[in-house]
Design a protein around this motif. Structure first.
Motif, mmCIF file in Angstrom:
data_model
loop_
_atom_site.group_PDB
_atom_site.id
_atom_site.type_symbol
_atom_site.label_atom_id
_atom_site.label_comp_id
_atom_site.label_asym_id
_atom_site.label_seq_id
_atom_site.Cartn_x
_atom_site.Cartn_y
_atom_site.Cartn_z
ATOM 1 N N LEU A 270 0.861 -1.180 0.000
ATOM 2 C CA LEU A 270 0.000 0.000 0.000
ATOM 3 C C LEU A 270 0.900 1.234 0.000
ATOM 4 N N VAL A 271 0.625 2.171 -0.890
ATOM 5 C CA VAL A 271 1.524 3.307 -1.047
ATOM 6 C C VAL A 271 0.766 4.611 -0.831
ATOM 7 N N CYS A 272 1.408 5.513 -0.123
ATOM 8 C CA CYS A 272 0.825 6.825 0.138
ATOM 9 C C CYS A 272 0.513 7.507 -1.192
ATOM 10 N N GLY A 273 -0.647 8.159 -1.264
ATOM 11 C CA GLY A 273 -1.033 8.847 -2.485
ATOM 12 C C GLY A 273 -1.985 8.045 -3.347
ATOM 13 N N GLN A 274 -2.104 6.753 -3.075
ATOM 14 C CA GLN A 274 -2.980 5.908 -3.892
ATOM 15 C C GLN A 274 -4.452 6.195 -3.611
ATOM 16 N N TYR A 275 -5.273 5.956 -4.628
ATOM 17 C CA TYR A 275 -6.729 5.991 -4.451
ATOM 18 C C TYR A 275 -7.183 4.632 -3.974
ATOM 19 N N VAL A 276 -8.024 4.625 -2.947
ATOM 20 C CA VAL A 276 -8.505 3.350 -2.421
ATOM 21 C C VAL A 276 -10.022 3.375 -2.246
ATOM 22 N N VAL A 277 -10.606 2.192 -2.362
ATOM 23 C CA VAL A 277 -12.005 2.005 -1.993
ATOM 24 C C VAL A 277 -11.979 1.094 -0.781
ATOM 25 N N VAL A 278 -12.647 1.558 0.294
ATOM 26 C CA VAL A 278 -12.617 0.842 1.574
ATOM 27 C C VAL A 278 -14.050 0.522 1.947
ATOM 28 N N GLY A 279 -14.450 -0.738 1.805
ATOM 29 C CA GLY A 279 -15.859 -1.062 1.984
ATOM 30 C C GLY A 279 -16.628 -0.229 0.978
ATOM 31 N N SER A 280 -17.558 0.611 1.455
ATOM 32 C CA SER A 280 -18.220 1.476 0.481
ATOM 33 C C SER A 280 -17.736 2.919 0.565
ATOM 34 N N GLU A 281 -16.682 3.145 1.314
ATOM 35 C CA GLU A 281 -16.071 4.480 1.350
ATOM 36 C C GLU A 281 -14.908 4.535 0.362
ATOM 37 N N TRP A 282 -14.435 5.744 0.125
ATOM 38 C CA TRP A 282 -13.255 5.856 -0.729
ATOM 39 C C TRP A 282 -12.400 7.016 -0.251
ATOM 40 N N GLY A 283 -11.242 7.139 -0.811
ATOM 41 C CA GLY A 283 -10.389 8.266 -0.466
ATOM 42 C C GLY A 283 -9.050 8.160 -1.162
ATOM 43 N N ARG A 284 -8.248 9.171 -0.960
ATOM 44 C CA ARG A 284 -6.878 9.118 -1.452
ATOM 45 C C ARG A 284 -5.980 9.166 -0.225
ATOM 46 N N ILE A 285 -5.056 8.230 -0.131
ATOM 47 C CA ILE A 285 -4.228 8.130 1.070
ATOM 48 C C ILE A 285 -3.341 9.363 1.201
ATOM 49 N N ARG A 286 -3.634 10.155 2.235
ATOM 50 C CA ARG A 286 -2.905 11.404 2.472
ATOM 51 C C ARG A 286 -1.691 11.136 3.351
#
Ligand code: GDP
Ligand code: MG
Length: 360
Positions: A270-286
């Motif tokens: 897992l790399v910082c800055g990646q876009y992820v979907v977590v369950g039904s949430e999402w985000g970009r790893i800050r």
């Protein structure tokens, strides 16, 4: 469905080509050609629309597999010393010593041994957490430490823990705790465990038993060795390269930093800055932080890590997948939200129908 073309998908699912094209249009995907293979994200969306349950598994074929630390959950009857044992184990960690005892609460911690091996412990003892994770398909735990108090013996939740482990096909290492107490009778506990069907090592089986005291901090090194031996027998390996597949073990909302999720990587990095979907949430790893709160730019298998940058609060057991872009992340997250809402409504209406039927 990954890698299938829409034509193949139609054949496989028995759906018409035009209805599949409608689905793709609905999820905002333009398919240039009927012969283009579908990406895994699109495949998941289509599967969800069709009401098929999908679980992502990245192929490890041809990937370099490396030994990884075991992930351990502590279970047992109430008051037999699960929390005390976890606290005592945490204090054996080299990191803990180096950090002067200042580790952040992550829901998981790593014990690093002088030999260079390490063990990851999930910090939430208890059967509810274990079952909840398993119900969501999160096979995070490799080994269960079954804590049994030497002065109390096998109790209902001891039996419950054993059946959880058996159902999940997770091997058990027994820690007979409170051996410092005058009333301690470890031999009696072993007989009880054997009569419950546990095949103890000293009786010719393969379940290791270690006598410990969480309060006096004795036997902890032997317990750690037993866990490493068990891990060795299981030959735990993971792919290091490629997109991460991870699970949430805990999530909380921080006033300043927003939703924070502790995750354990199962495979990949897992790399910082990646876009992820977590369950039904999402985000970009800050930001990614390790168990002493230090920022890091990547996380590898069995490493507990705190993720900052999610838009909403995920749940323990949610899976984390890496996607290519913000657009993909939003799309998958929306699709999953819609699906879980649909599932929820269906369950309610099924429940109601059953209730109506039974009242007739
Ligand atoms: P849990 O409910 O399984 O998490 O149990 P706790 O860790 O909260 O422990 C329950 C009680 O047993 C507490 O009062 C602990 O101090 C005590 N306890 C735990 N481990 C030991 C031990 O090794 N020896 C003794 N004498 N007491 C212990
Ligand atoms: Mg406790």
């Amino acid at each position: 469905f990954e890698g299938m073309t829409i034509v193949e998908l139609a054949k496989r699912t028995g759906e018409s080509l035009s209805s599949l094209q409608d689905i793709l249009l609905n999820v905002g995907e333009k398919v240039e050609s009927e012969f283009d293979p579908l990406s895994i994200d699109i495949a998941e969306l289509v599967a969800m629309e069709l009401g098929v349950n999908v679980r992502r598994r990245h192929s490890d074929e041809g990937a370099k597999l490396l030994a990884r630390p075991p992930v351990v959950t502590v279970m047992g009857h109430v008051d037999h010393g699960k929390t005390s044992l976890l606290d005592a184990l945490r204090q054996t960690s080299l990191v803990e010593k180096e950090a002067g005892g200042i580790t952040q609460h992550l829901g998981a911690f790593v014990v690093s041994m002088p030999s260079g091996s390490s063990i990851t412990f999930l910090d939430t003892p208890g059967h509810a957490a274990f079952s909840a994770m398993r119900a969501r398909g999160a096979a995070v735990t490799d080994i269960v430490v079954l804590v049994v108090a030497a002065d109390d013996g096998v109790m209902p939740q001891t039996q419950e823990a054993m059946s959880h482990a058996t159902l999940a096909k997770v091997p058990v290492v027994v820690a007979i705790n409170k051996c410092d107490k005058p009333a301690a009778d470890p031999e009696q506990v072993k007989l009880q465990l054997a009569s419950e069907g546990l095949l103890l090592e000293e009786m010719g089986g393969d379940v290791q038993v270690v006598e410990v005291s969480a309060v006096k901090k004795t036997g902890l090194d032997r317990l750690e060795e037993a866990l490493l031996l068990q891990a060795e027998l299981m030959d735990l390996k993971a792919r290091i390269d490629g997109p991460a597949q991870a699970y949430v073990v805990e999530a909380r909302l921080d006033r300043g930093r927003g939703p924070l999720a502790t995750a354990i990587v199962k495979a990949g990095t897992l790399v910082c800055g990646q876009y992820v979907v977590v369950g039904s949430e999402w985000g970009r790893i800050r930001a990614l932080r390790d168990m002493v709160g230090k920022m890091t730019d990547r996380a590898t298998p069995a490493m507990p890590i705190e993720i900052e940058g999610l838009k909403g609060l995920p749940m323990a057991g949610d899976d984390i997948v890496v996607v290519d872009s913000e657009e993909r992340a939003r799309m998958l997250s929306t699709g999953r939200t819609r699906k879980s809402e649909k599932d929820r409504l269906r369950k309610i209406s099924e429940g109601r129908t059953e209730a109506e039927e039974s009242s007739e």
